[in-house]
Design a protein around this motif. Sequence first.
Motif, PDB file in Angstrom:
ATOM      1  N   ALA A   3      27.354  17.287  34.743  1.00  8.68           N
ATOM      2  CA  ALA A   3      27.349  17.740  36.272  1.00  8.68           C
ATOM      3  C   ALA A   3      27.944  18.768  36.532  1.00  8.68           C
ATOM      4  O   ALA A   3      27.963  19.775  37.468  1.00  8.68           O
ATOM      5  CB  ALA A   3      28.246  16.558  37.206  1.00  8.68           C
ATOM      6  N   LEU A   4      28.868  19.471  35.618  1.00  9.06           N
ATOM      7  CA  LEU A   4      29.288  20.750  35.673  1.00  9.06           C
ATOM      8  C   LEU A   4      28.352  21.711  35.644  1.00  9.06           C
ATOM      9  O   LEU A   4      28.729  22.948  35.785  1.00  9.06           O
ATOM     10  CB  LEU A   4      30.425  20.705  34.355  1.00  9.06           C
ATOM     11  N   GLY A   5      27.064  21.760  35.078  1.00  9.88           N
ATOM     12  CA  GLY A   5      26.255  22.567  34.857  1.00  9.88           C
ATOM     13  C   GLY A   5      26.538  23.745  33.822  1.00  9.88           C
ATOM     14  O   GLY A   5      25.885  24.784  33.850  1.00  9.88           O
ATOM     15  N   ASP A   6      26.998  22.933  32.685  1.00  8.94           N
ATOM     16  CA  ASP A   6      27.389  23.907  31.809  1.00  8.94           C
ATOM     17  C   ASP A   6      26.107  24.168  30.881  1.00  8.94           C
ATOM     18  O   ASP A   6      25.297  22.932  30.650  1.00  8.94           O
ATOM     19  CB  ASP A   6      28.296  22.979  30.732  1.00  8.94           C
ATOM     20  N   PRO A   7      25.715  25.209  30.595  1.00 13.78           N
ATOM     21  CA  PRO A   7      24.235  25.579  29.820  1.00 13.78           C
ATOM     22  C   PRO A   7      24.160  24.734  28.514  1.00 13.78           C
ATOM     23  O   PRO A   7      23.133  24.377  28.220  1.00 13.78           O
ATOM     24  CB  PRO A   7      24.371  26.979  29.572  1.00 13.78           C
ATOM     25  N   ARG A   8      25.263  24.348  27.962  1.00 18.39           N
ATOM     26  CA  ARG A   8      25.348  23.567  26.800  1.00 18.39           C
ATOM     27  C   ARG A   8      24.707  22.179  27.100  1.00 18.39           C
ATOM     28  O   ARG A   8      24.084  21.483  25.996  1.00 18.39           O
ATOM     29  CB  ARG A   8      26.446  23.383  26.094  1.00 18.39           C
TER      30      ARG A   8
END
Lengths: 661, 297
Positions: A501-506
């Motif tokens: 949910a953090l939207g980290d591209p990883r």
Amino acid sequence: MQASLPSRSVALAGAIAAVGLAWAVMRLSGQLPLNLWAQAALSPALQDARQLLFHYASLPRLATALLCGAALGLASTILQHVLRNPLASPTTLGIEAGAQLALVIATIWAPSLFGVGRELVAVAGALTVTALIFAVSSARGFSPLTLTLTGLVTSLFCGSLVVTLKLLNQEYISSLFIWGAGSLAQQDWSTVVYLLPRLLFCILLTALLAQPLAVLTLSDQSASALGVSLRLLRALALFVAVLLTAFVTSSVGVIGFIGLATPQIARLTGARRFQDRLVLAPVIGAGLLVLVDQAVLTVGGSFADFLPTGAVTALLGAPLLLWLLPQLKPAVGSDLAPDFIVPATTGRPAFLFPLLIAGLLAATASGILLGRSAQGWFVAHGEILSAVSEWRIPRVSVALLAGAMLGMAGVLLQRLTRNPIASPEVLGIGTGVAIGLLASMVISTAPSRGMQLATSFAGAFLVLAFLLWRSVRSRIAPDQLLLTGIALSAFLDAIIVSFLALGDPRAAQLLAWLAGSTYRADGTMAWMLLAIAAPLLLVTPLFARPLDILPLGEETSRELGVDLGSTRLAIMVLAALLTAGSVLAIGPLTFAGLVGPHLARALGLRRAFEQLIGAALIGATLMVAADWLGRMVIFPFQLPAGLVAALIGVPYLIWHLMRRG
Amino acid sequence: MRTGLNRRECLAALLLPMVPAVAQEDQRAHPRVVVLDWGLTSTILSLGITPAGVAEIDLYRRWADDFPIPPNVQDVGLRTEPNLEALAALKPDLIVTTPFSESVRPLLERIAPTRSYATYTPDGQPLNRSMQVMREIARDLHAEAQAETVLARAEDTVAQARRSLAGRKIRPLLLAGFMDGRHVRIYGANSLFGDVLDRLGLRNAWDRPTNVWGFTLVGINELTAYRSAQLLAIEPIPADAPLATSSQGLWRSLPFVRAGRVRTIPRYWAFGDVSTAERFARNLPGELLSEESVHAG
């Protein structure tokens, strides 16, 4: 009805709600002095940010938590009662997954629908899935087994489709995960205004149905004798529960475990009558959700959105369930065993094994020879073959080995737990590996393969160790082990969802692995997997005799001279190793482990030895075929094999369940 | 700061006349290259080089689109998991990617030498890094002269934008990408956009931590604290974003919303490169100053 409410339950429900609300009041009074509350609630001063937040964010959030908690508590109480299934909940029945799938489809292909209403889309999805589950299980007289199985399987199917769509549309991932994780954040009263009348409507319907529904505790025959139209009554009650779920999930996302846990808490504190639980469960649910949400707000502070409340309910709810489990009578397994372990009536066709082997060979050959390029289809030969086989042979080998391991692991788990829903992923081992991978991404921005391998193994090992410790302590009660696995899965999933949910591209990378890809397979991995798989695949059939006996029940097993403790432990270790090996190679979507054993049985392989070999062959064929399809269907894009296996396997399983009805 | 820019402008002025001469000597063939990252795709296209293959071309066109990708360029599949067979069939001389692909690197190396260029790193200066990356790529692709031209032009654009904004009273800016009805991505000081604001002498209102890629995800309620800010909403705006609906909630009560200090700006790939930054810098004064005039009137 009110007069007879059990006092312990009332006290507990009241205490939970009181603590939750007191916490909220305490926290809010830190935000805004008490003397301004009335003004802020009614007409906030526009210049005062504190009053604005109080009016538009804090109060509606509190109200939303109360409403959602109550609705989920009510929905689960109805579901568990009507379906006579203590594991029934919006999550386990796939209702939430259906809503989510509908929303993802709308996000990608018809975003304009959201102007009209995100809610309507989700309601449509939830209803469709429920109708499907309803149709399947009504064909089988609403047996709790069929229902739970169909629910879990449908949930998995929707989940797989969602992952596929997200993989191919990565830029939408972040917003989809916020919703998926259940964020209670509000910025106006629209959710409350939306939910309140709908909840009241459902409460009214429930009140009308309460008396006739209570009769359902009697057996079907005696209830029919009382003149209750069971089918209609059940359908109506289910409809109310579905509406409740759809309303909640469409407005705030998936709030796991509140629904599952609440009726259990009510029951365990003495609310034995359905009517009592109908009153108490919503209160407990509302109190619990407020409590969790306040905890999220206090701990998360201004970054509470990083920790969606829905993910946290699973974080807290899962251990709660783990703690409650030993107090539950094992009610699930008891009615499952005869249904699934008793051999199917069809005899084994002649030449079955040669046919299965031929199927595997055909799949393997097309996996290596038949391919696509930018210019079109081609059958590889000569120089091209040696060029492409560098990529294809490791992938096909890994898929084959992992499929075979999963097939056998599934047979072991299903016979061990006497439970046809048992499959490797249900035990949470795959999720443990996922957490390990996640850890490597937290430690380093660009984790090396060695580090990923090490942390993955550590994750699988920890889950396995926990399961073993747990089962030794509770004397390996099969149902409880299964439920422990489910709870653990949910717990670990919650951590993963929060990260995504953090939207980290990883996240995309993790997602690709979560979907079960053979992409990273190379020669080294194939040889390593062979070294792990070969001894396990050879040793497992040696357990054929105890595997034949175990499903007959504890007493029979003992009479036949099976040492229950050590045999079960050995089978469990074997199943865990088979699963861990394959999960490390192809990800945690281990659907071959559910389909392989089922199909083997359906083809007439009743004895454990036959079923093991058959399931291994079928699992291997399924994974190889799935890997090939995944590489071909949307070339140059690729779908992970585990995902394709789920997309093939689930419709088969549902069709199979319906046909047998 | 002022002198630094002057120096850069001087440098640009000095370099420009030299370009044709340098380009003359740079007639070596460019290596065949496949790119697995959209920011780097823009970088390579801006150097006037057409890659043999690019990952997720359709989505690049939809989300990034700093440059048109010629139709003969082949799609090699997902950025995270490019199709190895398709990649190998292109017989590239070089594969260009980011540290993000580190885990598939052993596979890529078997096809062609693989170089990874890091723009988004913990040191949090993506624009500087992106310029450095452009020079590194240019060296590997024999396009050094073209890179200097592009960089000089970018510096020039930034300087021009800075001049046009000088002396104007511009409020601190919130750069927001709307995710749904309640959540926004806010781009901080260490984002590509943040770097550009810095160079233009503008203030980024967001003063709280962000991730390595320069953004953080928050609920709209987190924006109440930024009373004097102006908000720039980056397209695409989802249909249920408060911007697009007539919602009467918190959004409408936010100081900068009530005062009409919200503006939608076109799509920019948030994990882009020099060209993305240049386009952003070029358009920004127009957006901000027209805004100013609207509210003056």
